[in-house]
Design a protein around this motif. Structure first.
Motif, PDB file in Angstrom:
ATOM      1  N   ALA A 118       5.365  50.171 -78.281  1.00 14.50           N
ATOM      2  CA  ALA A 118       6.498  51.083 -78.493  1.00 14.50           C
ATOM      3  C   ALA A 118       7.276  50.701 -79.748  1.00 14.50           C
ATOM      4  CB  ALA A 118       7.414  51.068 -77.273  1.00 14.50           C
ATOM      5  N   LYS A 119       7.488  49.414 -79.946  1.00 14.91           N
ATOM      6  CA  LYS A 119       8.227  48.950 -81.123  1.00 14.91           C
ATOM      7  C   LYS A 119       7.484  49.315 -82.408  1.00 14.91           C
ATOM      8  CE  LYS A 119      10.490  44.866 -82.967  1.00 14.91           C
ATOM      9  NZ  LYS A 119      10.799  43.457 -82.755  1.00 14.91           N
ATOM     10  N   VAL A 120       6.166  49.197 -82.377  1.00 14.22           N
ATOM     11  CA  VAL A 120       5.361  49.528 -83.554  1.00 14.22           C
ATOM     12  C   VAL A 120       5.342  51.033 -83.790  1.00 14.22           C
ATOM     13  CG1 VAL A 120       3.022  49.486 -84.513  1.00 14.22           C
ATOM     14  CG2 VAL A 120       3.937  47.456 -83.397  1.00 14.22           C
ATOM     15  N   ILE A 121       5.111  51.812 -82.754  1.00 15.44           N
ATOM     16  CA  ILE A 121       4.974  53.270 -82.902  1.00 15.44           C
ATOM     17  C   ILE A 121       6.297  53.897 -83.361  1.00 15.44           C
ATOM     18  CG2 ILE A 121       5.491  54.196 -80.593  1.00 15.44           C
ATOM     19  CD1 ILE A 121       2.365  55.051 -82.552  1.00 15.44           C
ATOM     20  N   ALA A 122       7.416  53.232 -83.084  1.00 21.96           N
ATOM     21  CA  ALA A 122       8.731  53.730 -83.524  1.00 21.96           C
ATOM     22  C   ALA A 122       8.862  53.711 -85.043  1.00 21.96           C
ATOM     23  CB  ALA A 122       9.838  52.897 -82.892  1.00 21.96           C
ATOM     24  N   GLN A 123       7.963  53.036 -85.732  1.00 21.91           N
ATOM     25  CA  GLN A 123       8.006  52.971 -87.191  1.00 21.91           C
ATOM     26  C   GLN A 123       7.360  54.182 -87.852  1.00 21.91           C
ATOM     27  OE1 GLN A 123       6.289  49.201 -88.307  1.00 21.91           O
ATOM     28  NE2 GLN A 123       7.508  48.134 -86.787  1.00 21.91           N
ATOM     29  N   PHE A 124       6.793  55.100 -87.064  1.00 18.27           N
ATOM     30  CA  PHE A 124       6.186  56.305 -87.628  1.00 18.27           C
ATOM     31  C   PHE A 124       7.267  57.091 -88.373  1.00 18.27           C
ATOM     32  CE2 PHE A 124       4.869  60.849 -86.914  1.00 18.27           C
ATOM     33  CZ  PHE A 124       3.874  60.851 -87.882  1.00 18.27           C
ATOM     34  N   SER A 125       6.956  57.507 -89.601  1.00 17.46           N
ATOM     35  CA  SER A 125       7.965  58.168 -90.431  1.00 17.46           C
ATOM     36  C   SER A 125       7.871  59.690 -90.422  1.00 17.46           C
ATOM     37  CB  SER A 125       7.870  57.659 -91.874  1.00 17.46           C
ATOM     38  OG  SER A 125       6.595  57.958 -92.408  1.00 17.46           O
TER      39      SER A 125
ATOM     40  N   LEU B   5      11.976  52.676 -73.781  1.00 18.91           N
ATOM     41  CA  LEU B   5      12.801  53.632 -74.521  1.00 18.91           C
ATOM     42  C   LEU B   5      13.606  52.909 -75.598  1.00 18.91           C
ATOM     43  CD1 LEU B   5      13.109  56.664 -74.377  1.00 18.91           C
ATOM     44  CD2 LEU B   5      15.053  56.357 -72.877  1.00 18.91           C
ATOM     45  N   GLY B   6      14.124  51.734 -75.274  1.00 15.63           N
ATOM     46  CA  GLY B   6      14.862  50.943 -76.248  1.00 15.63           C
ATOM     47  C   GLY B   6      13.992  50.518 -77.425  1.00 15.63           C
ATOM     48  N   LYS B   7      12.735  50.207 -77.153  1.00 14.98           N
ATOM     49  CA  LYS B   7      11.811  49.805 -78.229  1.00 14.98           C
ATOM     50  C   LYS B   7      11.457  50.998 -79.126  1.00 14.98           C
ATOM     51  CE  LYS B   7      11.317  45.522 -76.955  1.00 14.98           C
ATOM     52  NZ  LYS B   7      11.708  44.388 -77.746  1.00 14.98           N
ATOM     53  N   LEU B   8      11.509  52.209 -78.592  1.00 18.21           N
ATOM     54  CA  LEU B   8      11.245  53.421 -79.380  1.00 18.21           C
ATOM     55  C   LEU B   8      12.479  53.879 -80.152  1.00 18.21           C
ATOM     56  CD1 LEU B   8       9.204  55.461 -76.744  1.00 18.21           C
ATOM     57  CD2 LEU B   8       8.338  54.601 -78.923  1.00 18.21           C
ATOM     58  N   ALA B   9      13.603  53.234 -79.934  1.00 24.35           N
ATOM     59  CA  ALA B   9      14.900  53.691 -80.451  1.00 24.35           C
ATOM     60  C   ALA B   9      14.946  53.936 -81.949  1.00 24.35           C
ATOM     61  CB  ALA B   9      16.001  52.706 -80.058  1.00 24.35           C
ATOM     62  N   GLY B  10      14.188  53.205 -82.738  1.00 21.51           N
ATOM     63  CA  GLY B  10      14.263  53.336 -84.184  1.00 21.51           C
ATOM     64  C   GLY B  10      13.593  54.576 -84.757  1.00 21.51           C
ATOM     65  N   TYR B  11      12.801  55.276 -83.953  1.00 19.84           N
ATOM     66  CA  TYR B  11      12.143  56.484 -84.458  1.00 19.84           C
ATOM     67  C   TYR B  11      13.209  57.537 -84.731  1.00 19.84           C
ATOM     68  CZ  TYR B  11       9.259  60.610 -84.807  1.00 19.84           C
ATOM     69  OH  TYR B  11       8.691  61.772 -85.260  1.00 19.84           O
ATOM     70  N   ARG B  12      13.117  58.223 -85.877  1.00 18.26           N
ATOM     71  CA  ARG B  12      14.167  59.148 -86.293  1.00 18.26           C
ATOM     72  C   ARG B  12      13.820  60.624 -86.158  1.00 18.26           C
ATOM     73  NH1 ARG B  12      18.269  56.649 -89.463  1.00 18.26           N
ATOM     74  NH2 ARG B  12      17.844  54.449 -89.655  1.00 18.26           N
ATOM     75  N   GLY B  13      12.602  60.945 -85.842  1.00 18.00           N
ATOM     76  CA  GLY B  13      12.205  62.345 -85.744  1.00 18.00           C
ATOM     77  C   GLY B  13      12.363  62.885 -84.338  1.00 18.00           C
ATOM     78  N   THR B  14      11.565  63.894 -84.020  1.00 17.07           N
ATOM     79  CA  THR B  14      11.560  64.494 -82.694  1.00 17.07           C
ATOM     80  C   THR B  14      10.544  63.769 -81.830  1.00 17.07           C
ATOM     81  OG1 THR B  14      12.194  66.657 -83.545  1.00 17.07           O
ATOM     82  CG2 THR B  14      11.113  66.614 -81.411  1.00 17.07           C
TER      83      THR B  14
END
Length: 184
Positions: free
Chosen positions: A95-102, A119-128
């Motif tokens: 999850a932490k890695v996949i959140a880096q998708f731009s 969910l917290g590990k996905l937090a950095g993702y900025r899209g939909t």
């Protein structure tokens, strides 16, 4: 009529072909003709797939597991949408890695239950982020305050949870902290 459809489908699925064979086709030849049968993905195959494929929607077709090293290759994809709809669970590391998708849209529609930790590990993702199979978000009693903090720090522009079943009062209170657009 049904018999004809069955014959056509059999043509697309070869029981004798393995994931390893498909990976080799992708890595060595750039051949994506059997990708619809792929159930797992190696990091090498993911790297090759990204270099050959324009629409990562193909990854919706059967990949149910996603390891962090494979996710690290997939997030390098420069397209706008990454569809991982058959992935049915992810680890905190993944999850932490996949959140880096731009890209602008990340689809994880195969996950039925998600924890606050994931969910917290996905937090950095900025899209939909679409997680339209999630029926339950687990919030243990001892993590209620943490859940509110996690939702306060989610950076998603939009979060879609259209299959959520009977959200608890605790979850609804945590949702109120989310700054993006929420679809339930």
């Amino acid at each position: 009529m049904i018999l004809q459809a069955s014959k056509r489908l059999r043509k697309f699925f070869n029981k004798d072909i393995t994931d390893q064979m498909i990976w080799q086709e992708i890595i060595k030849d750039g051949n994506l003709s059997n990708i619809h049968q792929l159930r797992t993905l190696s990091a090498d195959a993911a790297r090759a797939l990204i270099s050959h494929e324009k629409r990562m929607q193909l990854l919706s077709l059967g990949i149910s597991e996603l390891q962090p090293e494979v996710a690290a290759e997939l997030v390098k994809y420069k397209g706008e949408k990454l569809f991982l709809n058959c992935v049915n669970s992810i680890s905190p590391d993944t999850a932490k890695v996949i959140a880096q998708f731009s890209g602008i849209k990340l689809m994880l529609n195969g996950i039925a239950t998600i924890s606050i930790t994931i969910l917290g590990k996905l937090a950095g993702y900025r899209g939909t982020l679409h997680m339209d199979s999630v029926e339950r978000i687990d919030i243990p009693q001892e993590e209620i305050r943490r859940a509110e903090t996690v939702f306060n720090h989610l950076e998603f522009a939009r979060l879609s949870l259209s299959a959520l079943q009977k959200p608890s009062e605790t979850l609804l209170k945590a949702f109120s902290r989310f700054k993006g657009h929420l679809e339930l």
